[in-house]
Design a protein around this motif. Structure first.
Motif, PDB file in Angstrom:
ATOM      1  N   MET A   1       7.114 -44.391  13.387  1.00  0.00           N
ATOM      2  CA  MET A   1       6.634 -43.451  14.364  1.00  0.00           C
ATOM      3  C   MET A   1       5.536 -42.698  14.577  1.00  0.00           C
ATOM      4  SD  MET A   1       9.432 -40.507  15.706  1.00  0.00           S
ATOM      5  CE  MET A   1      10.826 -41.530  15.174  1.00  0.00           C
ATOM      6  N   ASP A  33      16.919 -41.117  20.900  1.00  0.00           N
ATOM      7  CA  ASP A  33      17.554 -40.976  19.714  1.00  0.00           C
ATOM      8  C   ASP A  33      17.060 -40.082  18.693  1.00  0.00           C
ATOM      9  OD1 ASP A  33      19.409 -42.596  20.783  1.00  0.00           O
ATOM     10  OD2 ASP A  33      18.686 -44.298  19.699  1.00  0.00           O
ATOM     11  N   PHE A  34      15.690 -40.048  18.773  1.00  0.00           N
ATOM     12  CA  PHE A  34      15.213 -38.837  17.797  1.00  0.00           C
ATOM     13  C   PHE A  34      14.679 -37.436  18.324  1.00  0.00           C
ATOM     14  CE2 PHE A  34      14.095 -43.623  17.443  1.00  0.00           C
ATOM     15  CZ  PHE A  34      14.834 -43.847  16.271  1.00  0.00           C
ATOM     16  N   TYR A  70      25.022 -37.144  25.055  1.00  0.00           N
ATOM     17  CA  TYR A  70      25.960 -37.847  23.996  1.00  0.00           C
ATOM     18  C   TYR A  70      25.452 -37.033  22.715  1.00  0.00           C
ATOM     19  CZ  TYR A  70      26.464 -41.499  20.496  1.00  0.00           C
ATOM     20  OH  TYR A  70      26.455 -42.242  19.221  1.00  0.00           O
ATOM     21  N   HIS A  71      24.231 -37.328  22.400  1.00  0.00           N
ATOM     22  CA  HIS A  71      23.807 -36.647  21.318  1.00  0.00           C
ATOM     23  C   HIS A  71      24.097 -35.120  21.095  1.00  0.00           C
ATOM     24  CE1 HIS A  71      21.441 -39.715  19.496  1.00  0.00           C
ATOM     25  NE2 HIS A  71      21.024 -40.034  20.734  1.00  0.00           N
ATOM     26  N   GLU A  96      26.371 -47.670  18.745  1.00  0.00           N
ATOM     27  CA  GLU A  96      27.277 -46.553  18.706  1.00  0.00           C
ATOM     28  C   GLU A  96      27.488 -45.862  20.112  1.00  0.00           C
ATOM     29  OE1 GLU A  96      26.339 -44.292  15.299  1.00  0.00           O
ATOM     30  OE2 GLU A  96      27.943 -45.137  14.355  1.00  0.00           O
TER      31      GLU A  96
ATOM     32  N   ARG B 221      12.542 -40.892   9.048  1.00  0.00           N
ATOM     33  CA  ARG B 221      13.074 -39.783  10.098  1.00  0.00           C
ATOM     34  C   ARG B 221      14.054 -40.380  10.976  1.00  0.00           C
ATOM     35  NH1 ARG B 221       8.614 -36.582  12.683  1.00  0.00           N
ATOM     36  NH2 ARG B 221       8.150 -36.469  10.537  1.00  0.00           N
ATOM     37  N   SER B 222      13.805 -41.374  11.409  1.00  0.00           N
ATOM     38  CA  SER B 222      14.509 -42.068  12.475  1.00  0.00           C
ATOM     39  C   SER B 222      15.960 -42.540  12.019  1.00  0.00           C
ATOM     40  CB  SER B 222      13.646 -43.207  13.373  1.00  0.00           C
ATOM     41  OG  SER B 222      13.441 -44.132  12.486  1.00  0.00           O
ATOM     42  N   HIS B 225      18.043 -40.092  11.627  1.00  0.00           N
ATOM     43  CA  HIS B 225      18.783 -39.525  13.060  1.00  0.00           C
ATOM     44  C   HIS B 225      19.940 -40.474  13.376  1.00  0.00           C
ATOM     45  CE1 HIS B 225      16.920 -36.358  14.794  1.00  0.00           C
ATOM     46  NE2 HIS B 225      15.632 -36.520  14.628  1.00  0.00           N
ATOM     47  N   GLN B 229      23.891 -39.246  13.593  1.00  0.00           N
ATOM     48  CA  GLN B 229      24.910 -39.316  14.859  1.00  0.00           C
ATOM     49  C   GLN B 229      26.129 -40.160  14.487  1.00  0.00           C
ATOM     50  OE1 GLN B 229      24.137 -37.779  17.580  1.00  0.00           O
ATOM     51  NE2 GLN B 229      25.987 -38.355  18.208  1.00  0.00           N
TER      52      GLN B 229
END
Lengths: 996, 527
Positions: A1, A33-34, A70-71, A96, B221-222, B225, B229
Motif C-alpha cells: 500500500m 477495508d483499511f 459494517y466495519h 466476510e 498493515r492491510s 486489518h 475484522q
C-alpha cells in the motif's frame, strides 16, 4: 500500500464535478477495508451522495457506506445500505463482509416475517422487496446445492410456506424429508397457528404420495384437531383390502394413544353413521339417559363382551341383531370391521389389552408392603401404605394385600377411609366391566345409610377406574352427585365425575359441578373446582375461565380457591400463547393462590414445549415472589415444560435445588421428578440424592417421591443407584427417629417404584410423541397432595404399561415371540426382597424363572435339530403352554413349598453364562430402552404393520392365512386365588370400620 | 520505541535474582515474565532434585514442551481457555531453551502421521542440516502406537510451527523467518476454531515482529486489518486485542498518529483482553494523546499502563512507559516524585530524565538547554524529543511560579535576569500570560515595573481535597470491582467447606438428644 491516509480521496468528494466524486467513491471502495476509521468521519458526505437524486452512481455510494458501517459494527445500517447498493452487492461473493451481511439479512427478514404473521394488523410492516430478493437468492442457492434441509429450516424460520413445500418436493428422498419436516415442525415451532398451517401442508404432501402414509397423516390430523378427515381416512381404509383394514386398526390404536376423548368421539360419530347398520350413539345426548342400576349392569356385561355397544338397551339390541342377520356377506364383514374400529377408537380394546397384560405379568413384591405395614404405627403412614399398595397393584386387579390385612385396614377412619376405598379404584383401574359390581359395597344406596366417607371414596374410585374413558359411568356419577347428601360424598362424586368426564366439556356436567361449587362448602367446592377443570381440560372455554376466576376472587374458603386454581390451570392445557393474557392477570393478583395458579397455568399451557419465554418467566417468579407457595409451584411447573427434553432439566434446576428456601428445593425435586420421570437419568439422581438428606422434612419427602418417579422400573443394570434408593426407603420407614412427613414420602416412593406390578412407568408423552393429557393432568393434580392427601391417587393416571402387544386381524393376541437383543438381566425385574427368615414366595418365583429359562434352552435345541419352522411351531407351543401352566401354578400355589429339584435348577442356572438375547412372549414387557433392541424373530408368520420398536399395540399381518392360530388365553382378573375358587371374580370382602 | 518482544525477560537463571536491564531501548513486553513463576519454578526444583545424575537439558526441555502439548490437548477437549493461556505464557519460557536439535526431535516425534509428512518436511527445511552431536540420543516418542498415525490437532501443529518461527527470529535468520511466518499465517487462515484463538494471537504478534525486524512493517498493515475484522466478527477477544495493538504499533512506527487515533476512536478494545494487552494498549493510547496535547489524558493512560504491567518483570516496557510518563507529567506542570528515579531498575536509564526534571523543577532554563543538547540524540531515539522541546515553555512557567511563591513583590528586571530572558518586557509578557493561564496569582504594576503576588489561599478551605479524595476512593473501588470480576471460581466448589446436610442432621439430632438428657437429669434432680 502506498498511501497512508484517505484524506486526499475524501477531499475529492467535496469537488463539484460528479465525475470526480465517482472516481473518489471507486477509490474509496477499494481502500475502505483499511481506512474505514478515517472514512467514517466523512460518512455523512457519502450518505448525502446516496440520497442525491441527481447523482448517477448512487449504488456505489451505498456500497461504500454499507462497508463503512459494517466495519463500525453497525450491522443494521450496513444492511440498509447494502440493500441500496442493488446489484453492486454481490451475494455470491465469499468475502466476510458479504457473508455477514447476508446472515444479518436473513435474521432481519425472519424477524419481519415472524412479526408480520404473529403480530396484529396494525404493526404489520411491509417487507422490503430487495430484502426478500436477497433471501430468495439464498433459497435458490440452497436448491442448487441440494441443501434441502437448510432450505426447510430457513423456510420455517421465515414463515415461507411456499419454499417449505418446494424444498420437500424437490428433494431426492421425499419420504425422508417429510419425516424430517414433521419432526422439526413438532419440536421446534412454538407458534400454534403457524404450526397448524405447516401441518396442513404436510398432510397435503403425505396424501399426495404414491402410497399415502396414513399413519403420519392421522398424527398430523390430531394436531390439527381435524376429526372429520381422520374419519374419512379410516372409512376409506376399512372399505379396502385386508391389509388396509389392518392399517386402519393400527391407526385407530395410535389415535387412542395420542388423541383426547373428545376428539375420538368426533371421529367415531361419522364412522358409526357409515356402517350398514348405524350403531346407536353412545353419547348421552342421544343414548338412553336412564340411570343404570349396578345390579343389571353386571348381567348385561356378560352378554355384551363379544358385541360392541355396551349400554344400548336390550330392545334396541334385539332390533339391531335382527337387522344384522339381514345383511349380505360383504356388508356383514364391513359391519364387523367398523364395530372393531369403533371399539378400538373408544379405547375399550386398548384398556382390555393393558389390563390383560398387567394381570398376567403382575410381579409385585408383597414383602415390601408387609415390612412397611409392620414398621409403621401412625395414621399418616397407614394411609400412605394403603396408597403405596394401590400404586403397586395399579391396574392388576389384585387386592390380595388388602384382603389379607382386613383388620389392619379397618383402622382407617374418616378421610383415611375415603382414601382407602378410593385406592380400590386405583387397583382396578381400567377394569371397567366389573367396576360397579366391585364397588357395590361402598357405593351409596337408597336403603342403608352407609358411611359417608366410604361412599365418597367409592365414587372417587369409580372415577379412577374410568379415568378419561367414562362414557358408561358419567351419568351414574352425575346422578350420584345430584343426589348426594353429605359433603364427603359430594367431594368423592365431583372428583369421580371430573375424572370420568375428563376433556368432554359436557355442559350438563359442568353446570352440575358449578352448582356444587356455588354451595360455598369448602370440602365440596375444592373437588368441584378441580372437576370443572378436568371436564374442561384444554378447551380454553372463556365461560369456564370467567366463572372460575370470578368465584375465586369472591370465595372466602382457601380450599375452594385451591381447587379453582387447579381448575383454571387445567382449562388452559396445551393452549400455549393463548393463555398469556390469563397468566398475566393471574400473576398480578394479590392473592398468592391465584398467583400460583398462574404458574401452573404456564406449566399446563406450555407443557412439553420447552418454551424459553415461559421458562424464563417461571425462573423469574421462582426467585422473586414473596410467597413460598408461589415459588414452589413456579419451580415445579418447570418440570411440565421440560419433560420432552429431560436431559435439560437438571442443569436448569441445579442451582434452585440448592436454594436457601426449602420450598424452592422441594419444587426443584418435583420438577426433576416430573421432567425426568421414568428415565433413570444419572444427572437428575445426583441432584436428588443430596436432597434426601435435607434438614427440612418436606424437602426429604419431595426428594424421595421424585427419586421414585425417576427410577420407576429401573433395575440395577439400567440405573446402578436404584437399589441404593430402595434400601434408603426401607431404612427411612423403619427408622424410629425419622420424621413422619419424610416417611410418608418414602412409603409412597416404594409404591411408585414398583407401580402396576413393576410393569408400568411414568410417561408424560405417548409413544408417538404427543403429550399424554391423562398423565400430565394426573401429575398436576397429584402435586396437590401437598395440601390434600386423597389427591395422591391421581398419580395413577400417569402410569403407562410398558408393553408390546401384537394383535391379529381379529384383535386377539396370537402366540408370538419377540426377540430382545440384550442380555436378559439388562431389563429384568429388580430382584425381590429377601426375608431374613425363609421367604417362600420369593423362591417360588425364581424357580419359575428357571423353568422358563430351561425350557427356552430346550426350544433352542429343538430349533437346531429341526430347521423347518412350520413343524417346529406346534410342539413348541405345547411346551410353552406347559411352561405357562406351571408358571400359573407356581403363582397360584404361592403357599406351597418349593421342591428341592427346583432349587437345584436354580443353581444350575446361575452357572450358565448369560445369553446375549432374550425371547419375550406376547404380550411382552418391554422397557423404553429395550424397544430399541426389539425385533421380530426370523421366519415368524406375522408381519408387523409398523416398526415394532415403537412398542405399544401393534397390529400384525398374517402371512399364512387360513392356518389355525394359537391365541393367548385371557386371564381372569382379581389377583392370585386359590385354585378351586369359582371363576367369577370376587369383590373384596366388606371390611368393618371401627369408629374411633 | 520499545522492543515489543522483550529481550529483558527473566530467564530461569534470572529468577534467582539476576535481572537483566537493558540500557538502551530494549523494553520488554509484560507477557514474558509471568509464566516464569510457575512452570519454571517447578523446573528448577526438578533440576535441583536431579542434580546428581545431571539430566540432559534438552530432554528436560522436550519434556516441558510435551507437557505444554498435553495442556493444549486438554484445552481443546475441555474447551477451557485457561490451559491454552498457560501454554501461551509458557512460550517465552521455552523460547530461550530451544535449539534446532530440540525442534527437530519435536517435529519428528509429533508429526508422524503420513498426512502431515509434507508439513514436517517443510518445517524441517527451515532448521537446516542437523548438527552432528554426540550420537542421536534416545528417540523422543511423545506418542506411540495408534496415536502416532493420527494427525495431531491443528492447535499442536500451529504451536510447533510457532516455536520454529521464534527460533528463527532468535537465530536472526530473518529472511527464513519471514517465509516461515507467512506459511504459518496461511495455516491460520484456513482454520476457524475458537480453541485456536489464543495461539493465533501469539502468532500474529510474532508475524508482526518479523516484519518489523525486516523493516517491512507497512506491508502487513492491510493483512492485520482484515484479521481484525474477522476476529471482531468471531468474538475472538485475544485476537482482537493483539491485532488492535499491532495495528497501533504499526501506525505509530510511521508516526501516523492521526490514523491511529481514528482507529482507536472507532473501535472498542475488548474488556476481556489480558492485562498485558491492556497495558500495551494504554501505552499506545498515552502516546497518541501526548502527541495531541491532551496531557492529562495521556498521563492517566500511562499511569494505568504502568499499573497493568506485570509487577516483577517486563522491565523494559516499564522503563519506556516511565520515560514517557515523566515527560508528560512535566508537561502537565507537575514534578515527578524523586523515588521514581531511585528504583534500582530505573536508575540508570532514567538518569537523563532526572536531570531534565531538575532543570524544570528549578525553572532553570540554561540547565534545561544544557540537558537538551547533551541528551538530544537519546531523546530522539526514545521518541520523547518532540515532547521535551515543548517543555521549554513549562520551564519558564515553573520559573515564574517559583518566583511568585518566593517573592511577594519583585521587579520585572529581576525576573528577566533570573529566567535568563532578554529584557524586562519579555518577562512582563511571560508573567502576564502565566497570570492569564492561572499558573500564578499576581498582578503586574506596569508603571512601577514590578509584580505583586497575591496572598495564597488555604487549599484546605476549597473543595480540592474532597475532589482528590473522591478520585482516590473511586479508584480503589474500581480496583476492587475489577479484581472481583477477575476472580475465577472453580465450578461447584462454593459449598465445599459448608457442612453437608447429613452432618448437620446428625449434629442436630445429637444436640436434641443431649438436650433431652439434660432435661431428664434436671427432672431427676427436682422430683
Amino acid at each position: 500500500m502506498n498511501i497512508t491516509s484517505a484524506a486526499g480521496v475524501l477531499s475529492l468528494l467535496d469537488e463539484p464535478e460528479p465525475q470526480l466524486k465517482v472516481f473518489a467513491l471507486e477509490k474509496l471502495n477499494k481502500i475502505v477495508d483499511f481506512f474505514w476509521a478515517e472514512i467514517s468521519e466523512s460518512i455523512d458526505k457519502i450518505e448525502v451522495l446516496y440520497e442525491d437524486p441527481s447523482f448517477k452512481q448512487k449504488e456505489l455510494a451505498a456500497l461504500v457506506a454499507s462497508k463503512v458501517y459494517y466495519h463500525l459494527g453497525s450491522f443494521e445500517d450496513s444492511l440498509t445500505y447494502a440493500l441500496g447498493a442493488g446489484n453492486l452487492f454481490n451475494v455470491n461473493d465469499t468475502s466476510e463482509y458479504v457473508e455477514t451481511t447476508i446472515a444479518k439479512c436473513i435474521d432481519h427478514y425472519t424477524r419481519l416475517c415472524v412479526g408480520n404473521t404473529e403480530g396484529s394488523d396494525e404493526d404489520r410492516k411491509p417487507v422490503d422487496a430487495r430484502l426478500e430478493a436477497i433471501v430468495n437468492r439464498m433459497f435458490q442457492r440452497c436448491f442448487d446445492d441440494k441443501q434441502y434441509k437448510q432450505a426447510v429450516g430457513i423456510a420455517l424460520e421465515t414463515r415461507r410456506i411456499d419454499i417449505f413445500e418446494r424444498a420437500i418436493l424437490e428433494s431426492e428422498d421425499v419420504n425422508y424429508m417429510l419425516t424430517y419436516s414433521l419432526k422439526v415442525t413438532m419440536s421446534l415451532i412454538q407458534h400454534r397457528q403457524f404450526r397448524n398451517t405447516v401441518l396442513e401442508v404436510l398432510t397435503k404432501l403425505y396424501m399426495g404420495l404414491a402410497t399415502p402414509d396414513f399413519i403420519n397423516v392421522c398424527q398430523c390430523y390430531i394436531f390439527l384437531d381435524d376429526a372429520q378427515s381422520v374419519a374419512e381416512v379410516l372409512e376409506k381404509l376399512v372399505k379396502g383390502d385386508e391389509k388396509s383394514v389392518l392399517m386402519a386398526y393400527q391407526i385407530a390404536f395410535d389415535m387412542y394413544d395420542s388423541a383426547t376423548q373428545q376428539f375420538l368421539t368426533r371421529v367415531q360419530t361419522p364412522l358409526r353413521a357409515a356402517a350398514p347398520v348405524p350403531t346407536l350413539e353412545k353419547d348421552p345426548e342421544t343414548g338412553d339417559k336412564k340411570p343404570i342400576q349396578a345390579s343389571d349392569e353386571s348381567e348385561k356385561d356378560e352378554d355384551t363382551t363379544e358385541g360392541t355397544s355396551m349400554d344400548t338397551s336390550e330392545s334396541s339390541k334385539d332390533a339391531k341383531d335382527a337387522k344384522y342377520k339381514h345383511l349380505s356377506e360383504p356388508e356383514r364383514t364391513l359391519q364387523d370391521r367398523l364395530n372393531k374400529l369403533t371399539g378400538i377408537l373408544s379405547g375399550d380394546t386398548t384398556i382390555d389389552l393393558h389390563l390383560q397384560f398387567l394381570i398376567r405379568n403382575n410381579k409385585t413384591d408383597l414383602l415390601i408392603l408387609k415390612n412397611t405395614k409392620d414398621a409403621v404405627r401412625n395414621s399418616v403412614c397407614h394411609s400412605s401404605t394403603v396408597i403405596a399398595n394401590a400404586f403397586m397393584h395399579c391396574g392388576t386387579t389384585s387386592d390380595q394385600f388388602l384382603r389379607e390385612n382386613l383388620e389392619w385396614l379397618a383402622r382407617a377412619t374418616n378421610w383415611a377411609k375415603f382414601t382407602a376405598t378410593a385406592s380400590l379404584g386405583v387397583i382396578h383401574k381400567g377394569h371397567e366391566k366389573e367396576a360397579l359390581n366391585l364397588m357395590s359395597t361402598y357405593l351409596p344406596k337408597d336403603n342403608s345409610p352407609g358411611s359417608a366417607y366410604s361412599e365418597g371414596g367409592g365414587l372417587y374410585a369409580l372415577g379412577l377406574i374410568h379415568a378419561n374413558h367414562g362414557r358408561n359411568i358419567t351419568d351414574y356419577l352425575l346422578n350420584q352427585v345430584k343426589e348426594a347428601s353429605s359433603d364427603m360424598v359430594r367431594h368423592g362424586g365431583c372428583l369421580g365425575l371430573g375424572l370420568a368426564a375428563m376433556g368432554t366439556a359436557r355442559q350438563d356436567i359442568y353446570e352440575q359441578l358449578k352448582f356444587n361449587l356455588y354451595q360455598d362448602d369448602a370440602v365440596t367446592g375444592e373437588a368441584a373446582g378441580i372437576a370443572m377443570g378436568l371436564v374442561m381440560v384444554g378447551t380454553k372455554s372463556a365461560q369456564a375461565i370467567e366463572d372460575m376466576v370470578a368465584y375465586a376472587q369472591e370465595t372466602q374458603h382457601e380450599k375452594i380457591l385451591r381447587g379453582l386454581a387447579i381448575g383454571i390451570a387445567l382449562t388452559m392445557y396445551g393452549r400455549m400463547e393463548e393463555a398469556d393474557a390469563l397468566v398475566d392477570s393471574l400473576c398480578r393478583d394479590k392473592d398468592p393462590i391465584l398467583r400460583w395458579s398462574g404458574m401452573y397455568t404456564i406449566g399446563m399451557a406450555y407443557c412439553g414445549s420447552g418454551n424459553n419465554q415461559a421458562i424464563r418467566r417461571l425462573l423469574h417468579v421462582a426467585v422473586s415472589d414473596v410467597n413460598d407457595d408461589v415459588r414452589r409451584v413456579a419451580v415445579t411447573s418447570l418440570g411440565f415444560l421440560l419433560f420432552r427434553t429431560p436431559e435439560q432439566c437438571p442443569s436448569v434446576v441445579s442451582l434452585l435445588s440448592e436454594s436457601y428456601n426449602p420450598h424452592v428445593r422441594f419444587g426443584a425435586a418435583m420438577a426433576l421428578g416430573i421432567a425426568c420421570a421414568g428415565t433413570g437419568l444419572k444427572e437428575a439422581i445426583s441432584l436428588i440424592e443430596p436432597m434426601t438428606n435435607d434438614p427440612v422434612n418436606y424437602v426429604r419427602q419431595g426428594a424421595l417421591i421424585a427419586s421414585a418417579m425417576i427410577l420407576v422400573q429401573q433395575n440395577d443394570v439400567t440405573c446402578p443407584k436404584s437399589s441404593h434408593f430402595r434400601q434408603m426407603y426401607s431404612k427411612i420407614i423403619s427408622d424410629k427417629h425419622d420424621d413422619i412427613i419424610a416417611k410418608f414420602g418414602a412409603i409412597l416412593a416404594q409404591g411408585i417404584l414398583d407401580a402396576g406390578g413393576r410393569n408400568m412407568t411414568i410417561s408424560l408423552q405417548s409413544r408417538t410423541g404427543h403429550s399424554n393429557l391423562e398423565a400430565i393432568v394426573g401429575i398436576l393434580v397429584f402435586s396437590q397432595f401437598w395440601f390434600w392427601y386423597p389427591l395422591t391417587h391421581f398419580l395413577c393416571l400417569a402410569f403407562t404399561p410398558t408393553c408390546t402387544i401384537g394383535l391379529n386381524s381379529d384383535l386377539k393376541m396370537p402366540k408370538l415371540e419377540l426377540k430382545s437383543n440384550a442380555r436378559p438381566s439388562m431389563f429384568a425385574y429388580p430382584p425381590n426382597m429377601e426375608e431374613k427368615k425363609e421367604n417362600k414366595k420369593d423362591k417360588v418365583e425364581t424357580a419359575i424363572l428357571s423353568i422358563t429359562a430351561k425350557q427356552k434352552k430346550k426350544e433352542a435345541e429343538k430349533k437346531k435339530e429341526e430347521e423347518k419352522m412350520d413343524v417346529d411351531e406346534k410342539p413348541d407351543i405345547n411346551t410353552e403352554k406347559k411352561g405357562d401352566k406351571s408358571a400359573d401354578k407356581g403363582e397360584k400355589s404361592s403357599g406351597e413349598k418349593e421342591t428341592e429339584e427346583e432349587g437345584k435348577k436354580e443353581e444350575e442356572k446361575k452357572k450358565e453364562p448369560e445369553p446375549n438375547f432374550e425371547m419375550l412372549n406376547n404380550p411382552a414387557r418391554t422397557m423404553l430402552a429395550q424397544l430399541k433392541v426389539l425385533s421380530m424373530t426370523e421366519g415368524s408368520r406375522y408381519q408387523p404393520l409398523k416398526d415394532i420398536s415403537n412398542g405399544g399395540i401393534i397390529v400384525l399381518g398374517d402371512i399364512k392365512q387360513g392356518e389355525k392360530e394359537e391365541i393367548v388365553e385371557p386371564v381372569a382378573a382379581g389377583g392370585p386365588k386359590i385354585e378351586d375358587e369359582e371363576e367369577e371374580p370376587e369383590p373384596p370382602e366388606p371390611f368393618e370400620w371401627t369408629e374411633d | 520505541m520499545f522492543d515489543p518482544e522483550g529481550r529483558a525477560r527473566l530467564t530461569p537463571a534470572s529468577s534467582t535474582g539476576r535481572v537483566l536491564i537493558s540500557d538502551s531501548l530494549m523494553g520488554c513486553t509484560e507477557v514474558e515474565m509471568k509464566e516464569a513463576s510457575t512452570p519454571d519454578k517447578e523446573k528448577t526444583e526438578k533440576e535441583e532434585k536431579n542434580e546428581e545424575p545431571p539430566k540432559d537439558p534438552e530432554l528436560l526441555t522436550l519434556e516441558d514442551i510435551r507437557d505444554y502439548v498435553k495442556y493444549i490437548e486438554k484445552s481443546v477437549t475441555t474447551k477451557e481457555p485457561r490451559f491454552m493461556l498457560r501454554v501461551a505464557r509458557g512460550i517465552s519460557g521455552v523460547r530461550h531453551r530451544l535449539n534446532s536439535n530440540i525442534l527437530r526431535r519435536l517435529l519428528q516425534g509429533y508429526m508422524q502421521s503420513p498426512s502431515q509428512l509434507a508439513v514436517k518436511e517443510d518445517l524441517l527445511t527451515f532448521l537446516g542440516e542437523p548438527m552432528l552431536t554426540n550420537g542421536v540420543s534416545a528417540q523422543f516418542r511423545p506418542r506411540s502406537g495408534k496415536m502416532a498415525s493420527i494427525p495431531v490437532i491443528p492447535e499442536i501443529e500451529v504451536y510447533l510451527h510457532l516455536l520454529v518461527l521464534i527460533h528463527l527470529i532468535d537465530l536472526k535468520q530473518l529472511e527464513k523467518a519471514q517465509i516461515c511466518s507467512e506459511k504459518l499465517m496461511q495455516k491460520l487462515l484456513l482454520q476457524n476454531r475458537r480453541t485456536l484463538d489464543i495461539l493465533a494471537a501469539r502468532c500474529y504478534f510474532y508475524h508482526s515482529r518479523v516484519f518489523e525486524l525486516n523493516n517491512q512493517l507497512d506491508t502487513v498493515r492491510s493483512f492485520f486489518h482484515t484479521r481484525l475484522q474477522t476476529s471482531v466478527l468471531r468474538s475472538d477477544f485475544d485476537g482482537q486485542a493483539t491485532l488492535l495493538n499491532l495495528l497501533l504499533r504499526n501506525y505509530l512506527h510511521f508516526n501516523l498518529i492521526e490514523q491511529a487515533d481514528k482507529l482507536v476512536s472507532k473501535s472498542t478494545f475488548p474488556d476481556h483482553a489480558s492485562n498485558n494487552e491492556w497495558a500495551r494498549f494504554l501505552y499506545y493510547l498515552g502516546r497518541i494523546k501526548a502527541a495531541q496535547l491532551e496531557y492529562s489524558e495521556a498521563h492517566k493512560h500511562l499511569l494505568q499502563a504502568l499499573r497493568k504491567a506485570p509487577q516483577n518483570t517486563a522491565i523494559g516496557f516499564k522503563q519506556t512507559v516511565q520515560k514517557l510518563a515523566i515527560t508528560v507529567e512535566l508537561l502537565l506542570g507537575d514534578i515527578p516524585e524523586r523515588a521514581t528515579f531511585r528504583l534500582p531498575t530505573m536508575k540508570k536509564t532514567l538518569a537523563p530524565y532526572f536531570q531534565l526534571t531538575q532543570a524544570v523543577r528549578t525553572g532553570n532554563l540554561p540547565r534545561f538547554n544544557e540537558v537538551l543538547s547533551q541528551y538530544g540524540s537519546k531523546f530522539q531515539a526514545e521518541n520523547t524529543y518532540t515532547l521535551i522541546i515543548r517543555l521549554r515553555h513549562n520551564v519558564i512557567k515553573t520559573g515564574v511560579r517559583m518566583i511568585n511563591l518566593s517573592y511577594s513583590r519583585i521587579s520585572l528586571l529581576d525576573i528577566a535576569q533570573k529566567l535568563a530572558l532578554d529584557s524586562p518586557e519579555d518577562a512582563e509578557f511571560i508573567v502576564a500570560k502565566a497570570i492569564r493561564d492561572g499558573v500564578i496569582e499576581a498582578t503586574i504594576d506596569h508603571e512601577k515595573g514590578y509584580v505583586q503576588s497575591r496572598e495564597t489561599s488555604d487549599v484546605y478551605k476549597t473543595r480540592e481535597p474532597m475532589a482528590a479524595f473522591h478520585q482516590r476512593i473511586t479508584f480503589c473501588l474500581d480496583i476492587h470491582n475489577s479484581s472481583v470480576k477477575a476472580m475465577r471460581f472453580p465450578p461447584k466448589s462454593y459449598n465445599k467447606d459448608l457442612e453437608s446436610a447429613e452432618e448437620r442432621r446428625e449434629r442436630e439430632q445429637q444436640e436434641l438428644e443431649s438436650a433431652k438428657e439434660i432435661a431428664d437429669e434436671d427432672f431427676d434432680g427436682f422430683p
